[in-house]
Design a protein around this motif. Structure first.
Motif, PDB file in Angstrom:
ATOM      1  N   TYR A 229       0.836  -1.204   0.000  1.00 36.15           N
ATOM      2  CA  TYR A 229       0.000   0.000   0.000  1.00 36.15           C
ATOM      3  C   TYR A 229       0.874   1.259   0.000  1.00 36.15           C
ATOM      4  O   TYR A 229       0.589   2.229  -0.712  1.00 36.15           O
ATOM      5  CB  TYR A 229      -0.891   0.031   1.237  1.00 36.15           C
ATOM      6  CG  TYR A 229      -1.937  -1.056   1.362  1.00 36.15           C
ATOM      7  CD1 TYR A 229      -2.459  -1.716   0.256  1.00 36.15           C
ATOM      8  CD2 TYR A 229      -2.429  -1.402   2.623  1.00 36.15           C
ATOM      9  CE1 TYR A 229      -3.438  -2.687   0.396  1.00 36.15           C
ATOM     10  CE2 TYR A 229      -3.414  -2.372   2.775  1.00 36.15           C
ATOM     11  CZ  TYR A 229      -3.911  -3.019   1.662  1.00 36.15           C
ATOM     12  OH  TYR A 229      -4.874  -3.986   1.816  1.00 36.15           O
ATOM     13  N   ALA A 230       1.917   1.236   0.844  1.00 32.83           N
ATOM     14  CA  ALA A 230       2.801   2.400   0.946  1.00 32.83           C
ATOM     15  C   ALA A 230       3.496   2.674  -0.379  1.00 32.83           C
ATOM     16  O   ALA A 230       3.632   3.830  -0.804  1.00 32.83           O
ATOM     17  CB  ALA A 230       3.831   2.175   2.048  1.00 32.83           C
ATOM     18  N   ALA A 231       3.934   1.606  -1.054  1.00 35.00           N
ATOM     19  CA  ALA A 231       4.606   1.762  -2.345  1.00 35.00           C
ATOM     20  C   ALA A 231       3.674   2.329  -3.414  1.00 35.00           C
ATOM     21  O   ALA A 231       4.122   2.944  -4.377  1.00 35.00           O
ATOM     22  CB  ALA A 231       5.168   0.421  -2.809  1.00 35.00           C
ATOM     23  N   MET A 232       2.366   2.125  -3.210  1.00 32.38           N
ATOM     24  CA  MET A 232       1.368   2.672  -4.126  1.00 32.38           C
ATOM     25  C   MET A 232       0.973   4.094  -3.741  1.00 32.38           C
ATOM     26  O   MET A 232       0.168   4.731  -4.428  1.00 32.38           O
ATOM     27  CB  MET A 232       0.119   1.786  -4.129  1.00 32.38           C
ATOM     28  CG  MET A 232       0.337   0.360  -4.605  1.00 32.38           C
ATOM     29  SD  MET A 232       0.777   0.231  -6.339  1.00 32.38           S
ATOM     30  CE  MET A 232      -0.690   0.868  -7.110  1.00 32.38           C
ATOM     31  N   GLY A 233       1.514   4.584  -2.632  1.00 33.68           N
ATOM     32  CA  GLY A 233       1.196   5.937  -2.188  1.00 33.68           C
ATOM     33  C   GLY A 233      -0.235   6.082  -1.719  1.00 33.68           C
ATOM     34  O   GLY A 233      -0.888   7.104  -1.975  1.00 33.68           O
TER      35      GLY A 233
END
Length: 328
Positions: A229-233
């Motif tokens: 999720y974090a990598a997808m912003g």
């Protein structure tokens, strides 16, 4: 190799001359001790999970006082003891390995899971009329999907919000029945998603839900979905725990809450009503992931661990090649 009889000792010994460490990847518990007996180089094991914790305390499929529980305990302890370095994904997980299996603290090194920014990165979101609250997972007890469904029930009269649950697994049918019993029309089960399609599906979420389980493991791990999720912003809502707080900070790069339906509902409504906060979380979690927890950064952290070990035990470090037993 899948069976010990397929093990090629000649090829293994050849590869050992070319490496400094032998790396056993996640879920390879049953082969690790065998590998350590054949190894002439230090063995590093990244188990990711504890069989004992998963079977006895997460799934509760085995009574903790039964012979089967002790068997699962040994499935962890024997390979953990046999290797030279043991990887844990958080400091809290490290403490668990130490206190439960009596593994020396110096032997356990912390390496976060991280995410591949090559596979997971923000793209243009498809515009929708609804505010999409998304989750993906294997519907295991750790994830606490029942609390997500209960939060959806509290929001069932808000036609602007839609829940989308991706994946299948252990409690999938049970959770489907729970949603059906509650007559929820604002929640969709979308089933199995190919890994290659997962980033785009996540990208269509306005808010992403992490884990909310009642199990001990939920308190000290940071699952890969959080890093994805974090990598997808994406703005992330997940249960507050000592493990998650090792990396993420409430209302700075994540939104932490408790694992009850009202708290989850209120967190969703707050981010929906506060696009500035949601955007702040999105930007900060993406920057954090890219600066510290991308695949490149995780590799650098692993190499640093191995260099330090080599300096302490063997002298000068040569190169970080690994023998992966699945090659045989």
């Amino acid at each position: 190799f899948n069976k010990k009889k397929n093990f090629n000792l000649t090829e293994f010994n050849k590869l050992q001359t070319e490496c400094d460490f032998i790396y056993c990847p996640s879920f390879s518990h049953k082969f690790v001790k065998f590998i350590t007996k054949k190894a002439s180089k230090p063995v590093i094991f990244d188990p990711l999970i504890s069989n004992y914790l998963t079977k006895v305390y997460d799934y509760k499929s085995v009574s903790k006082w039964s012979p089967r529980a002790y068997k699962n305990y040994l499935k962890d302890k024997l390979p953990f003891k046999a290797v030279d370095l043991l990887i844990a994904d958080t400091e809290e997980h490290k403490k668990y390995y130490h206190t439960t299996f009596n593994i020396e603290l110096d032997k356990i090194k912390v390496l976060p899971v991280g995410a591949s920014v090559s596979d997971f990165s923000p793209t243009t979101k498809t515009k929708t009329e609804k505010f999409i609250v998304g989750f993906y997972g294997g519907f295991i007890p750790l994830q606490g999907v029942k609390y997500i469904i209960e939060a959806a029930e509290l929001l069932k009269n808000d036609s602007s919000i839609e829940f989308r649950l991706l994946g299948t697994g252990f409690q999938y049918e049970e959770m489907q029945q729970l949603a059906k019993h509650k007559q929820l029309t604002n929640l969709k089960f979308e089933g199995w998603i190919n890994y290659a399609d997962l980033p785009q599906r996540i990208n269509n979420f306005d808010v992403c839900l992490g884990i909310f389980g009642d199990t001990p493991k939920a308190q000290f791990v940071i699952p890969n979905k959080i890093f994805h999720y974090a990598a997808m912003g994406k703005p992330i809502i997940t249960m507050e725990s000592d493990g998650i707080k090792e990396i993420f900070k409430h209302e700075e790069n994540i939104f932490l809450t408790s694992n009850n339906k009202l708290a989850i509902k209120n967190a969703i409504l707050k981010l929906k009503a506060s696009p500035e906060l949601a955007q702040k979380l999105s930007i900060n979690t993406l920057n954090l992931l890219r600066s510290e927890y991308s695949e490149t950064k995780i590799a650098e952290k692993l190499v640093a661990i191995l260099k330090k070990y080599n300096a302490q035990k063997k002298g000068e470090f040569i190169h970080p090649f690994f023998v992966r037993y699945k090659s045989f």
